[in-house]
Motif scaffolding. Sequence first.
Motif, short mmCIF file in Angstrom:
data_model
loop_
_atom_site.label_atom_id
_atom_site.label_comp_id
_atom_site.label_asym_id
_atom_site.label_seq_id
_atom_site.Cartn_x
_atom_site.Cartn_y
_atom_site.Cartn_z
N TYR A 1 -1.46 -0.24 -11.25
CA TYR A 1 -2.77 -0.56 -10.65
C TYR A 1 -3.42 -1.77 -11.32
O TYR A 1 -4.06 -2.58 -10.66
N SER B 1 1.75 6.93 -6.58
CA SER B 1 0.68 7.86 -6.98
C SER B 1 1.09 9.31 -6.78
O SER B 1 0.62 10.20 -7.49
N ILE C 1 0.82 10.13 3.80
CA ILE C 1 0.63 10.42 2.38
C ILE C 1 -0.80 10.95 2.17
O ILE C 1 -1.78 10.26 2.48
N TYR C 2 -0.88 12.17 1.65
CA TYR C 2 -2.19 12.78 1.40
C TYR C 2 -2.47 12.72 -0.09
O TYR C 2 -1.69 13.20 -0.90
N LEU C 3 -3.61 12.15 -0.44
CA LEU C 3 -4.01 12.02 -1.84
C LEU C 3 -5.50 12.35 -1.95
O LEU C 3 -6.24 12.24 -0.96
N GLU D 1 0.98 4.12 -2.97
CA GLU D 1 0.63 5.51 -2.67
C GLU D 1 1.81 6.45 -2.98
O GLU D 1 1.60 7.56 -3.48
N VAL E 1 -9.42 11.60 -2.73
CA VAL E 1 -10.17 10.42 -2.26
C VAL E 1 -10.13 9.29 -3.28
O VAL E 1 -9.87 8.13 -2.95
N ASN E 2 -10.35 9.60 -4.55
CA ASN E 2 -10.38 8.54 -5.57
C ASN E 2 -9.03 7.86 -5.73
O ASN E 2 -8.95 6.65 -5.94
N MET E 3 -7.95 8.65 -5.66
CA MET E 3 -6.61 8.04 -5.78
C MET E 3 -6.29 7.21 -4.55
O MET E 3 -5.65 6.17 -4.63
N LYS E 4 -6.78 7.67 -3.38
CA LYS E 4 -6.55 6.92 -2.13
C LYS E 4 -7.29 5.59 -2.17
O LYS E 4 -6.79 4.58 -1.68
N LEU E 5 -8.47 5.60 -2.79
CA LEU E 5 -9.29 4.39 -2.83
C LEU E 5 -9.03 3.53 -4.08
O LEU E 5 -9.70 2.52 -4.27
N ASP F 1 0.83 -1.20 0.00
CA ASP F 1 0.00 0.00 0.00
C ASP F 1 0.87 1.25 0.00
O ASP F 1 0.60 2.22 -0.72
#
Length: 579
Positions: free
Chosen positions: A387, A374, A453-455, A371, A457-461, A367
């Motif tokens: 992905y 990303s 790591i801040y991304l 991330e 929402v869609n990239m995090k999920l 994970d």
Amino acid sequence: MINKNYSICFISFFFLFMMSMLMFVMMMYFIMNNMVIFLEWELISFNSVSIVMSILLDWMSLLFMMFVLLISSVVIYYSKSYMSSELNLSRFVILVLLFVFSMILLIISPNIISILLGWDGLGLVSYCLVIYYQNFKSYNAGMLTALSNRIGDVLILMVISWMLNYGSWNYIFYLDFMKNDYEMFIVGAMIIMAAMTKSAQIPFSSWLPAAMAAPTPVSALVHSSTLVTAGVYLLIRFNLLLENMFFLKMLLLLSGLTMFMAGISANYEFDLKKIIALSTLSQLGLMMSILSMGLPDLAFFHLLTHAMFKALLFMCAGVIIHMMSDMQDIRFMGGIGSYIPLTSLCMNISNLALCGIPFLAGFYSKDLLLEVMSMSSLNLFIYLLYYISTGLTVFYTIRLIMYLMINDYNLMSIYNLFEEDYIMLKSMFVLLFMSVMSGSFLSWMIFYDPYMIYLPVNMKLMVIYVSLMGVFLGYLVSKMQIYSVNKFIFTYQLSNFLCVMWFMPNLSTYGITYFYLKMSQNLLKNIDMGWTEMYSGQGMYNIMKKYSMIYNIFQMNNFKIYLFSFVLWMVMMLLILVN
């Protein structure tokens, strides 16, 4: 003989296990005090020439050695039961110990010469282990493995010759301040190529599934912490040199394609061990691509967590193959969870760790890798490769679980599945504990500060999206048998291309040998059977035969010929006298 074999197994297990605990204690001390020890031992000193053995001990080499020793000790203990019918078990254990010590020599070497010794030792002993069962298939697999690894050996030898430009072969002295030097540019390119051969990246991928001809305990060792990880570890050590090199961009592309190719091929495979081997290939592609982005610590982290659950996965596969009367085809399996529940538990947990399910070992590294990737400034193609490959990992894992655990039993009507002996179970439970705990333990220990790591929402999920898609497709494929859809979606050639690792096994065997065999056939036909026959053996034979037939006529009719020649001679004399 049996007692002697068992005693060598137990002694080897105990020694390696205690060594791994010692390495663990040393590593904790080193990491808390931020220590590095560099040892030099002078072997020979002659005038101004000194031959020195160097050893580098830091937290990374000690931690990796601890993992290698732990896994190899557990594998040897497991072999005590798995290889119990083997008459020469002591020979097998000695080969495994040689393999482990070659890897340790490679881990602790800051010197390119001693790295070559460990590197070549791995290649040689892996050949002996792959051909261990001594049949035609094992011989072919062993030759493919050995010759693919020889390319890396030759490249390391060329690195040694290029490093004659410097004062010593201790490469760690030159990585930082010599990295703009032309010689170091050449050295870096060769190191990347050598690492690609050992870690089976495209175009050297075909040997890794072929090496499944080895006994299953060897596969557990090779695919977790020794042979295939040597290339990754070498690049981790050379990472300072390789920053901003053009070859790293090539490596990023090739390792991403390796990851994608292995994921697709695993979904078409029905051999249990080859599916797990292709998953190793996929994870190696992930490690190499993260390395090529300049993140050696993260690659090392994933290398260690992956080693635990992959060794466990192979051990479970070995138990299942034993239970199934040496059957490896997953289409003949099914419903085994009811009969061998403890093995099924280990198998499922290691499979889920491979998928990166929270909060198992694979999650912490995988994970984090996805991330960080990303957040990087890479293009969309690499992003999709990552992905899609993650989704494919979940796809073939769920398919495997469905075939093994949930579908109906398919082997025979009278069967005798039983819970395996406690030697195998004890060794598997050690790795089961590590597969659950090692991820969190290593993430707290290796990284001083947690990665936040801040991304969006869609990239995090995104990981969850592709994982759910993989679960859905894996269920569909295993339950509804939709492989026949290939006929309608793809052409036969394309589906065949996807099945067999993009024709790589054919290219690296038949593709390489075809030209030479064709040329030798022409030489045989035109030279050996043609002109040479005309002017040497067959031609001389025909001439001698013809002359001997003429001589034979003379010899058989010698009286008649004598009279005839006498008359002819008299006639000639008369003619001369008359004239």
